[in-house]
Scaffold this motif. Structure first.
Motif, PDB file in Angstrom:
ATOM      1  N   ALA A  11       0.689  -1.270  -0.097  1.00  0.00           N
ATOM      2  CA  ALA A  11      -0.128  -0.097  -0.134  1.00  0.00           C
ATOM      3  C   ALA A  11       0.750   1.072  -0.128  1.00  0.00           C
ATOM      4  O   ALA A  11       1.714   1.387   0.760  1.00  0.00           O
ATOM      5  N   GLY A  12       0.436   2.275  -0.864  1.00  0.00           N
ATOM      6  CA  GLY A  12       1.153   3.397  -1.049  1.00  0.00           C
ATOM      7  C   GLY A  12       2.381   3.531  -1.478  1.00  0.00           C
ATOM      8  O   GLY A  12       3.293   4.497  -1.783  1.00  0.00           O
ATOM      9  N   CYS A  13       2.702   2.365  -2.542  1.00  0.00           N
ATOM     10  CA  CYS A  13       3.696   2.267  -3.445  1.00  0.00           C
ATOM     11  C   CYS A  13       3.835   3.170  -4.814  1.00  0.00           C
ATOM     12  O   CYS A  13       4.679   3.080  -5.495  1.00  0.00           O
ATOM     13  N   ALA A  42     -11.293   1.498  -3.400  1.00  0.00           N
ATOM     14  CA  ALA A  42     -10.790   2.809  -4.212  1.00  0.00           C
ATOM     15  C   ALA A  42     -11.775   3.753  -3.809  1.00  0.00           C
ATOM     16  O   ALA A  42     -13.018   3.457  -3.918  1.00  0.00           O
ATOM     17  N   GLU A  43     -11.353   5.028  -4.118  1.00  0.00           N
ATOM     18  CA  GLU A  43     -12.593   6.149  -3.989  1.00  0.00           C
ATOM     19  C   GLU A  43     -12.270   7.362  -5.177  1.00  0.00           C
ATOM     20  O   GLU A  43     -13.220   7.542  -5.763  1.00  0.00           O
ATOM     21  N   GLN A 109      -2.831  -4.755  -0.284  1.00  0.00           N
ATOM     22  CA  GLN A 109      -2.853  -5.752   0.996  1.00  0.00           C
ATOM     23  C   GLN A 109      -1.836  -6.678   0.417  1.00  0.00           C
ATOM     24  O   GLN A 109      -2.092  -7.598  -0.537  1.00  0.00           O
ATOM     25  N   ILE A 110      -0.844  -6.940   1.106  1.00  0.00           N
ATOM     26  CA  ILE A 110       0.441  -7.840   1.077  1.00  0.00           C
ATOM     27  C   ILE A 110       0.014  -9.319   0.801  1.00  0.00           C
ATOM     28  O   ILE A 110       0.538 -10.319  -0.007  1.00  0.00           O
ATOM     29  N   LEU A 139       7.743  -1.053  -5.761  1.00  0.00           N
ATOM     30  CA  LEU A 139       8.422  -0.665  -4.290  1.00  0.00           C
ATOM     31  C   LEU A 139       8.660   0.652  -4.140  1.00  0.00           C
ATOM     32  O   LEU A 139       9.431   1.151  -5.097  1.00  0.00           O
ATOM     33  N   ASP A 140       8.429   1.404  -3.322  1.00  0.00           N
ATOM     34  CA  ASP A 140       8.656   2.816  -3.030  1.00  0.00           C
ATOM     35  C   ASP A 140      10.153   3.027  -2.806  1.00  0.00           C
ATOM     36  O   ASP A 140      10.556   2.100  -2.045  1.00  0.00           O
TER      37      ASP A 140
END
Length: 266
Positions: A11-13, A42-43, A109-110, A139-140
């Motif tokens: 999440a967030g990557c 998602a929004e 979700q991993i 990956l970030d």
């Protein structure tokens, strides 16, 4: 034959940002792709959504009706998708041609791409429908400057490779936020000696054998390397896309267009 990218990662990557930038680039190049949302939480989106899982099931509805938390609710949503592959998804995919290019924007979700079999079953369904599929693991890059976090990312990537059994491309996202790009050059193609040395400096002596085993796992199989992605540069997007296209053999079965240069008869 169809072609598909399965965009996964923590999440967030930057998965949705990647999908949006990829869509904009292909639109500029007059190339057609369709981005599909598989995240029931998602929004909003910065790209036109071709197919939306929220039309089938929504995370908010599941959490409210079944009194589940976000993680449990997301697993339930994805299992519900798995149960409706032959009905809902089949009907949605029928609107696209055999040679269309689909990009699946997956939830972060991993568990979904490491040990829960939902995405694996989803991939198998696409293969049965004659799709060539590639897993794109993001990956970030902000977390790569810490070698311990880098090893964790490598392990997550290896888990996804084992679970999904697909051609696999690892991408370092958010490269535009990296101040000194020389700091991450050693992480693009990792070497065991460098990783072990840095891990041993950061961790207690009793972890030395574990550090060596983890680093050698990454190094011996030569399965983990990363492509840097700077979304500000079209050349970076083009390079990553061409790499992925090569993995799924996109365009190799296209007809060769030959122009007749012979002079006309007098």
């Amino acid at each position: 034959m169809g072609y598909a990218q399965l965009v996964i990662g923590p999440a967030g990557c930057g998965k949705s940002t990647y999908c949006s930038s990829l869509y904009q680039y292909c639109e500029t190049m007059r190339r057609t792709i369709h981005v599909i949302n598989l995240d029931p939480a998602a929004e909003s989106f910065d790209y036109p959504v071709a197919i939306d899982i929220r039309e089938l099931i929504s995370l908010d509805d599941v959490m409210e009706e079944l009194d589940l938390g976000p993680n449990g609710g997301l697993i339930y949503c994805m299992e519900h998708l798995q149960e409706n592959l032959d009905d809902w998804l089949e009907e949605e995919l029928a609107n696209y041609l055999d040679d269309d290019y689909l990009v699946f924007d997956c939830p972060g979700q991993i568990e979904l791409f490491t040990h829960v079999p939902v995405l694996k079953n989803f991939v198998d369904h696409l293969k049965r429908k004659n799709f060539n599929v590639c897993a794109v693991f993001l990956l970030d890059s902000q977390f790569i400057t810490d070698v311990s976090k880098y090893i964790s990312g490598c392990m997550a990537s290896l888990s996804a490779m084992v679970q999904l059994e697909l051609p696999h491309v690892n991408i370092l996202s958010k490269m535009d936020l990296v101040k000194n790009k020389k700091d991450i050059e050693d992480f693009l193609n990792p070497e065991a000696k460098v990783l072990v040395s840095e891990l041993n400096q950061r961790m207690a002596p009793q972890f030395a054998k574990l550090n060596k085993a983890l680093a050698e796992l990454v190094d011996d199989f030569s399965m983990v390397n990363f492509l840097p992605l700077d979304l500000r540069k079209q050349s970076s997007i083009q390079y990553v896309l061409s790499y992925i296209d090569n993995c799924i053999q996109y365009g190799e079965d296209a007809d060769v267009k030959v122009r007749d240069f012979d002079p006309e008869d007098d």
